[in-house]
Scaffold this motif. Structure first.
Motif, mmCIF file in Angstrom:
data_model
loop_
_atom_site.group_PDB
_atom_site.id
_atom_site.type_symbol
_atom_site.label_atom_id
_atom_site.label_comp_id
_atom_site.label_asym_id
_atom_site.label_seq_id
_atom_site.Cartn_x
_atom_site.Cartn_y
_atom_site.Cartn_z
ATOM 1 N N UNK A 84 42.352 45.199 75.523
ATOM 2 C CA UNK A 84 41.100 44.517 75.201
ATOM 3 C C UNK A 84 40.651 43.703 76.408
ATOM 4 N N UNK A 85 39.356 43.719 76.695
ATOM 5 C CA UNK A 85 38.822 43.053 77.882
ATOM 6 C C UNK A 85 37.891 41.913 77.503
ATOM 7 N N UNK A 86 37.981 40.829 78.261
ATOM 8 C CA UNK A 86 37.066 39.696 78.126
ATOM 9 C C UNK A 86 36.354 39.489 79.450
ATOM 10 N N UNK A 87 35.074 39.203 79.390
ATOM 11 C CA UNK A 87 34.305 38.890 80.600
ATOM 12 C C UNK A 87 33.763 37.458 80.569
ATOM 13 N N UNK A 88 34.263 36.667 79.622
ATOM 14 C CA UNK A 88 33.813 35.281 79.523
ATOM 15 C C UNK A 88 34.998 34.314 79.467
ATOM 16 N N UNK A 89 36.028 34.641 80.215
ATOM 17 C CA UNK A 89 37.166 33.732 80.307
ATOM 18 C C UNK A 89 38.027 33.671 79.070
ATOM 19 N N UNK A 90 38.003 34.726 78.253
ATOM 20 C CA UNK A 90 38.847 34.760 77.067
ATOM 21 C C UNK A 90 38.240 34.130 75.840
ATOM 22 N N UNK A 91 36.954 33.837 75.886
ATOM 23 C CA UNK A 91 36.298 33.277 74.693
ATOM 24 C C UNK A 91 36.045 34.367 73.663
ATOM 25 N N UNK A 92 35.761 35.561 74.149
ATOM 26 C CA UNK A 92 35.618 36.731 73.276
ATOM 27 C C UNK A 92 36.268 37.931 73.970
ATOM 28 N N UNK A 93 36.728 38.901 73.169
ATOM 29 C CA UNK A 93 37.309 40.133 73.687
ATOM 30 C C UNK A 93 36.648 41.331 73.016
ATOM 31 N N UNK A 94 36.412 42.370 73.809
ATOM 32 C CA UNK A 94 35.946 43.636 73.241
ATOM 33 C C UNK A 94 37.109 44.312 72.515
ATOM 34 N N UNK A 95 36.807 45.327 71.743
ATOM 35 C CA UNK A 95 37.855 46.069 71.041
ATOM 36 C C UNK A 95 38.791 46.725 72.056
ATOM 37 N N UNK A 96 40.046 46.853 71.675
ATOM 38 C CA UNK A 96 41.027 47.472 72.556
ATOM 39 C C UNK A 96 40.699 48.925 72.847
ATOM 40 N N UNK A 97 40.976 49.336 74.084
ATOM 41 C CA UNK A 97 40.718 50.701 74.518
ATOM 42 C C UNK A 97 42.014 51.322 75.034
ATOM 43 N N UNK A 98 42.184 52.617 74.780
ATOM 44 C CA UNK A 98 43.331 53.344 75.304
ATOM 45 C C UNK A 98 43.210 53.460 76.832
ATOM 46 N N UNK A 99 44.330 53.561 77.538
ATOM 47 C CA UNK A 99 45.684 53.735 77.026
ATOM 48 C C UNK A 99 46.284 52.428 76.543
ATOM 49 N N UNK A 100 47.252 52.555 75.649
ATOM 50 C CA UNK A 100 47.951 51.376 75.150
ATOM 51 C C UNK A 100 49.047 50.984 76.138
#
Length: 300
Positions: free
Chosen positions: A201-217
């Motif tokens: 899962x990736x955040x572009x705002x310093x960890x305030x929000x995260x996008x849904x997890x993407x493969x690979x795990x």
């Protein structure tokens, strides 16, 4: 039942409240804690000691000594090359990171019968011999810690919460998520990654929000410098990304089974732990040398 799902079925204080459909053993990260003000009488043990379940790895910049945070304390290399316990603490050191020379941060659970659960953030300024509580004792158990951009980033498994602090005392609570590990971009504090059951899962705002997890795990991540991001999957497969996790290439395989910890010192120097050992590579994961044996099983 996968090892990861099995870990999630354990009581909260004995597992990571989170994450990556991969590394269950790694969920039991190491952090040694002494919740007293100090444990100054803790001299290193001189006899070899067994390492059970590794939670963190790091090199002390003071002397490039390898330190292993594990289920029964902090370990390093003895005079004969064997593993010896640092100090007398046999706490379960879970979150662990090296900040600077001789200075480590950690979290975790106390040894059975020695104190309340959830150590909060603890600090050592003598390479793990003694520890002092910095904050959140009895409130937080950080199963992942990172020190980047002069900032502490911690994943608090007790509350399934990303927390950020400049001084280790006051904390900014950010996203709620179920994660196993976190990594912060060396390019800037806004970009963060977290390993989850759905993938990275990736955040572009310093960890305030995260996008849904993407493969690979991946189970664990380590991001030592721009253009060098490493991830290890549940079975020990080491992968490298040069574009911040958008794409991955297989770098090698760490021997010994299920992944337990990962630290990339730089683009070529990698430390990793699996079910049967702590391994080191100096060629980007092409080959590995066994540094320590990890004993099978633990009490979790």
């Amino acid at each position: 039942m996968t090892a990861f799902k099995h870990a999630l079925n354990r009581p909260l204080h004995r597992r990571v409240a989170v994450v990556g459909a991969i590394a269950a053993n790694a969920l039991l990260l190491a952090a040694c804690g002494d919740n007293s003000a100090d444990s100054s009488a803790a001299a290193p043990e001189t006899s070899p000691a067994a390492i059970r379940h590794v939670h963190g790895l790091g090199l002390d910049p003071a002397d490039q000594q390898l330190y292993v945070a594990a289920h029964d304390g902090i370990f390093t290399t003895g005079k004969g090359g064997e593993a010896v316990r640092v100090g007398r603490s046999k706490d379960d050191f879970i979150g662990f990171t090296v900040v600077k020379a001789k200075t480590f941060l950690a979290s975790g659970q106390p040894a059975l019968g020695t104190g309340p659960s959830d150590r909060g953030l603890i600090e050592s300024t003598d390479s793990g011999k003694t520890w002092k509580t910095r904050s959140l004792a009895g409130e937080a158990d950080f199963h992942a810690l990172s020190y980047v951009h002069n900032t502490i980033y911690g994943y608090d498994s007790t509350n399934a919460l990303l927390r950020v602090s400049k001084d280790g005392a006051a904390w900014d609570d950010r996203a709620h998520l179920q994660a196993l590990d976190i990594a912060v971009s060396p390019d800037g504090p806004d970009t963060m990654l977290a390993t989850t059951a759905d993938g990275i899962a990736k955040s572009t705002d310093g960890g305030r929000t995260f996008a849904a997890g993407q493969q690979p795990a991946m189970a664990f991540l380590s991001w030592p410098k721009p253009g060098t991001l490493y991830g290890i999957d549940d079975s020990g497969g080491l992968n490298r990304s040069t574009d911040g996790g958008a794409t991955w290439q297989k770098a090698g395989t760490v021997p010994g089974g299920q992944a337990q910890a990962l630290t990339a010192v730089d683009a070529e120097h990698i430390l990793a732990a699996t079910q049967n050992g702590v391994y080191e590579s100096r060629n980007g994961g092409k080959t590995f040398t066994k540094r320590f044996t990890v004993a099978a099983g633990d009490s979790h």
